[in-house]
Design a protein around this motif. Structure first.
Motif, PDB file in Angstrom:
ATOM      1  N   ALA A 195      41.290  41.171  -7.134  1.00  0.00           N
ATOM      2  CA  ALA A 195      41.568  41.605  -5.766  1.00  0.00           C
ATOM      3  C   ALA A 195      40.815  42.916  -5.541  1.00  0.00           C
ATOM      4  CB  ALA A 195      43.062  41.809  -5.553  1.00  0.00           C
ATOM      5  N   GLN A 196      40.075  42.994  -4.444  1.00  0.00           N
ATOM      6  CA  GLN A 196      39.309  44.205  -4.147  1.00  0.00           C
ATOM      7  C   GLN A 196      39.584  44.677  -2.724  1.00  0.00           C
ATOM      8  OE1 GLN A 196      35.160  42.937  -5.924  1.00  0.00           O
ATOM      9  NE2 GLN A 196      35.509  45.127  -6.304  1.00  0.00           N
ATOM     10  N   TYR A 197      39.576  45.984  -2.573  1.00  0.00           N
ATOM     11  CA  TYR A 197      39.810  46.566  -1.260  1.00  0.00           C
ATOM     12  C   TYR A 197      39.099  47.913  -1.185  1.00  0.00           C
ATOM     13  CZ  TYR A 197      43.584  48.714  -4.031  1.00  0.00           C
ATOM     14  OH  TYR A 197      44.303  49.353  -5.008  1.00  0.00           O
ATOM     15  N   ALA A 198      38.901  48.389   0.042  1.00  0.00           N
ATOM     16  CA  ALA A 198      38.136  49.614   0.262  1.00  0.00           C
ATOM     17  C   ALA A 198      38.888  50.841  -0.267  1.00  0.00           C
ATOM     18  CB  ALA A 198      37.838  49.781   1.750  1.00  0.00           C
ATOM     19  N   GLN A 199      38.115  51.789  -0.762  1.00  0.00           N
ATOM     20  CA  GLN A 199      38.717  53.030  -1.232  1.00  0.00           C
ATOM     21  C   GLN A 199      39.245  53.831  -0.043  1.00  0.00           C
ATOM     22  OE1 GLN A 199      36.762  55.290  -4.293  1.00  0.00           O
ATOM     23  NE2 GLN A 199      35.268  53.650  -4.665  1.00  0.00           N
ATOM     24  N   SER A 200      40.418  54.402  -0.235  1.00  0.00           N
ATOM     25  CA  SER A 200      41.036  55.184   0.829  1.00  0.00           C
ATOM     26  C   SER A 200      42.079  56.118   0.225  1.00  0.00           C
ATOM     27  CB  SER A 200      41.693  54.267   1.862  1.00  0.00           C
ATOM     28  OG  SER A 200      42.411  55.019   2.823  1.00  0.00           O
ATOM     29  N   LYS A 201      42.276  57.261   0.850  1.00  0.00           N
ATOM     30  CA  LYS A 201      43.320  58.171   0.384  1.00  0.00           C
ATOM     31  C   LYS A 201      44.707  57.619   0.694  1.00  0.00           C
ATOM     32  CE  LYS A 201      40.565  62.420   0.854  1.00  0.00           C
ATOM     33  NZ  LYS A 201      40.470  63.736   1.526  1.00  0.00           N
ATOM     34  N   TYR A 202      44.746  56.710   1.670  1.00  0.00           N
ATOM     35  CA  TYR A 202      46.035  56.166   2.080  1.00  0.00           C
ATOM     36  C   TYR A 202      46.011  54.648   1.985  1.00  0.00           C
ATOM     37  CZ  TYR A 202      49.947  54.763   5.023  1.00  0.00           C
ATOM     38  OH  TYR A 202      51.081  54.175   5.495  1.00  0.00           O
ATOM     39  N   ILE A 203      46.897  54.080   1.204  1.00  0.00           N
ATOM     40  CA  ILE A 203      47.057  52.628   1.112  1.00  0.00           C
ATOM     41  C   ILE A 203      48.369  52.260   1.786  1.00  0.00           C
ATOM     42  CG2 ILE A 203      47.314  50.663  -0.454  1.00  0.00           C
ATOM     43  CD1 ILE A 203      45.716  52.182  -2.512  1.00  0.00           C
ATOM     44  N   THR A 204      48.310  51.350   2.729  1.00  0.00           N
ATOM     45  CA  THR A 204      49.520  50.993   3.474  1.00  0.00           C
ATOM     46  C   THR A 204      50.577  50.408   2.537  1.00  0.00           C
ATOM     47  OG1 THR A 204      48.752  48.749   3.966  1.00  0.00           O
ATOM     48  CG2 THR A 204      48.127  50.494   5.513  1.00  0.00           C
ATOM     49  N   SER A 205      51.803  50.534   2.942  1.00  0.00           N
ATOM     50  CA  SER A 205      52.901  50.028   2.113  1.00  0.00           C
ATOM     51  C   SER A 205      52.826  48.517   1.960  1.00  0.00           C
ATOM     52  CB  SER A 205      54.247  50.435   2.722  1.00  0.00           C
ATOM     53  OG  SER A 205      54.376  49.930   4.047  1.00  0.00           O
ATOM     54  N   GLN A 206      52.383  47.815   3.015  1.00  0.00           N
ATOM     55  CA  GLN A 206      52.299  46.359   2.919  1.00  0.00           C
ATOM     56  C   GLN A 206      51.177  45.920   1.965  1.00  0.00           C
ATOM     57  OE1 GLN A 206      51.904  48.169   5.698  1.00  0.00           O
ATOM     58  NE2 GLN A 206      50.402  47.300   7.126  1.00  0.00           N
ATOM     59  N   LEU A 207      50.073  46.663   1.928  1.00  0.00           N
ATOM     60  CA  LEU A 207      48.996  46.335   0.993  1.00  0.00           C
ATOM     61  C   LEU A 207      49.436  46.613  -0.439  1.00  0.00           C
ATOM     62  CD1 LEU A 207      46.151  45.493   0.258  1.00  0.00           C
ATOM     63  CD2 LEU A 207      45.363  47.806   0.831  1.00  0.00           C
ATOM     64  N   ARG A 208      50.073  47.732  -0.659  1.00  0.00           N
ATOM     65  CA  ARG A 208      50.555  48.066  -2.000  1.00  0.00           C
ATOM     66  C   ARG A 208      51.590  47.038  -2.470  1.00  0.00           C
ATOM     67  NH1 ARG A 208      48.758  49.386  -6.138  1.00  0.00           N
ATOM     68  NH2 ARG A 208      47.665  51.087  -5.045  1.00  0.00           N
ATOM     69  N   ALA A 209      52.483  46.637  -1.573  1.00  0.00           N
ATOM     70  CA  ALA A 209      53.500  45.652  -1.931  1.00  0.00           C
ATOM     71  C   ALA A 209      52.863  44.306  -2.274  1.00  0.00           C
ATOM     72  CB  ALA A 209      54.503  45.482  -0.789  1.00  0.00           C
ATOM     73  N   PHE A 210      51.828  43.942  -1.520  1.00  0.00           N
ATOM     74  CA  PHE A 210      51.155  42.662  -1.762  1.00  0.00           C
ATOM     75  C   PHE A 210      50.432  42.671  -3.109  1.00  0.00           C
ATOM     76  CE2 PHE A 210      47.496  39.719  -0.991  1.00  0.00           C
ATOM     77  CZ  PHE A 210      48.235  38.550  -0.872  1.00  0.00           C
ATOM     78  N   ILE A 211      49.751  43.761  -3.429  1.00  0.00           N
ATOM     79  CA  ILE A 211      49.063  43.876  -4.715  1.00  0.00           C
ATOM     80  C   ILE A 211      50.062  43.803  -5.860  1.00  0.00           C
ATOM     81  CG2 ILE A 211      47.697  45.412  -6.184  1.00  0.00           C
ATOM     82  CD1 ILE A 211      46.452  46.517  -3.556  1.00  0.00           C
ATOM     83  N   ASP A 212      51.161  44.527  -5.742  1.00  0.00           N
ATOM     84  CA  ASP A 212      52.188  44.504  -6.791  1.00  0.00           C
ATOM     85  C   ASP A 212      52.782  43.110  -6.944  1.00  0.00           C
ATOM     86  OD1 ASP A 212      51.750  47.194  -7.194  1.00  0.00           O
ATOM     87  OD2 ASP A 212      53.511  47.842  -6.048  1.00  0.00           O
ATOM     88  N   PHE A 213      52.981  42.426  -5.827  1.00  0.00           N
ATOM     89  CA  PHE A 213      53.553  41.087  -5.866  1.00  0.00           C
ATOM     90  C   PHE A 213      52.605  40.113  -6.561  1.00  0.00           C
ATOM     91  CE2 PHE A 213      54.459  36.885  -4.163  1.00  0.00           C
ATOM     92  CZ  PHE A 213      55.829  36.814  -4.291  1.00  0.00           C
ATOM     93  N   LEU A 214      51.323  40.137  -6.193  1.00  0.00           N
ATOM     94  CA  LEU A 214      50.342  39.262  -6.828  1.00  0.00           C
ATOM     95  C   LEU A 214      50.248  39.519  -8.323  1.00  0.00           C
ATOM     96  CD1 LEU A 214      47.287  39.135  -4.389  1.00  0.00           C
ATOM     97  CD2 LEU A 214      49.007  37.376  -4.771  1.00  0.00           C
ATOM     98  N   THR A 215      50.245  40.794  -8.693  1.00  0.00           N
ATOM     99  CA  THR A 215      50.161  41.152 -10.112  1.00  0.00           C
ATOM    100  C   THR A 215      51.327  40.556 -10.879  1.00  0.00           C
ATOM    101  OG1 THR A 215      49.018  43.213  -9.561  1.00  0.00           O
ATOM    102  CG2 THR A 215      50.038  43.064 -11.744  1.00  0.00           C
TER     103      THR A 215
END
Length: 220
Positions: A195-215
């Motif tokens: 899974a790849q996504y753009a670098q950013s100082k801020y990662i939305t809560s929904q993106l972080r939750a989705f990454i954690d869920f997939l993992t």
């Protein structure tokens, strides 16, 4: 591979989430995970873009894309989820009628069902140690849809190559047999599932939750 997360102490996640992934991986691996994620997070509006083309997370307006590759795109954040290898296989009925290849070069005498997305798809490549063997194959059916080719293979119509996730259950049920196991099939659609996504100082809560869920799904 989907997992259920405890809901009682989970932060309420909301917002939009745009995801891109290849067709076969989406249908055969990611779909149950995505459906469970949206069920657990009903306030997340998830848009899935199913495409086999290379995605630019910025230009293509997606938050994250999942692909199978041996070389992740530089400049993006990468999260390793799993691994995929290519498997050469045929049905027992086909092998009974036409014999089993013992070397990649034997495939020139077999009915090989190809992907057909480019002329290079008719060149199947194999590696064993330092030895690399390309084979020009031919067959009665060319189709860029793994499920159609899989149906043809299980019906005894020929030999084909699949990502392991597309054929594993059929191997377990002995509907198909893996061939040339001492050789590694090389080519696209294998490598790490990332899974790849753009670098950013801020990662939305929904993106972080989705990454954690997939993992968690891939680890289960």
């Amino acid at each position: 591979m989907a997992v259920s997360a405890a809901q009682s102490d989970k932060v309420d996640i909301s917002g939009s989430l745009r995801v891109a992934a290849p067709k076969a991986l989406s249908k055969q691996v990611l779909m149950p995970m995505i459906l469970e994620f949206t069920e657990q997070n009903p306030k997340v509006s998830l848009q899935l873009k199913v495409t086999d083309h290379l995605i630019d997370p910025i230009g293509d307006e997606v938050d994250i894309f999942i692909h199978i590759t041996e070389k992740p795109i530089e400049g993006l954040i990468s999260k390793h989820l799993g691994h995929c290898r290519l498997i050469l296989c045929a049905s027992p009925s086909y092998l009974e009628s036409f014999g089993q290849p013992s070397h990649p070069e034997d495939l020139v005498d077999h009915n090989c069902l190809c992907l057909g997305e480019s002329p290079r798809d008719r060149v199947w490549s194999f590696r064993q140690g330092n030895q690399s063997v390309p084979v020009n194959v031919k067959g009665s059916l060319t189709v860029n849809h793994s499920e159609i080719r899989r149906e043809a293979v299980t019906q005894g119509q020929g030999i084909s190559i699949f990502p392991d996730f597309a054929i594993s259950s059929h191997l377990e049920s002995n509907e198909v047999v893996e061939l040339l196991q001492n050789w590694q099939v090389t080519g696209k659609y294998q490598g790490d599932i990332i899974a790849q996504y753009a670098q950013s100082k801020y990662i939305t809560s929904q993106l972080r939750a989705f990454i954690d869920f997939l993992t968690a799904c891939f680890d289960s």
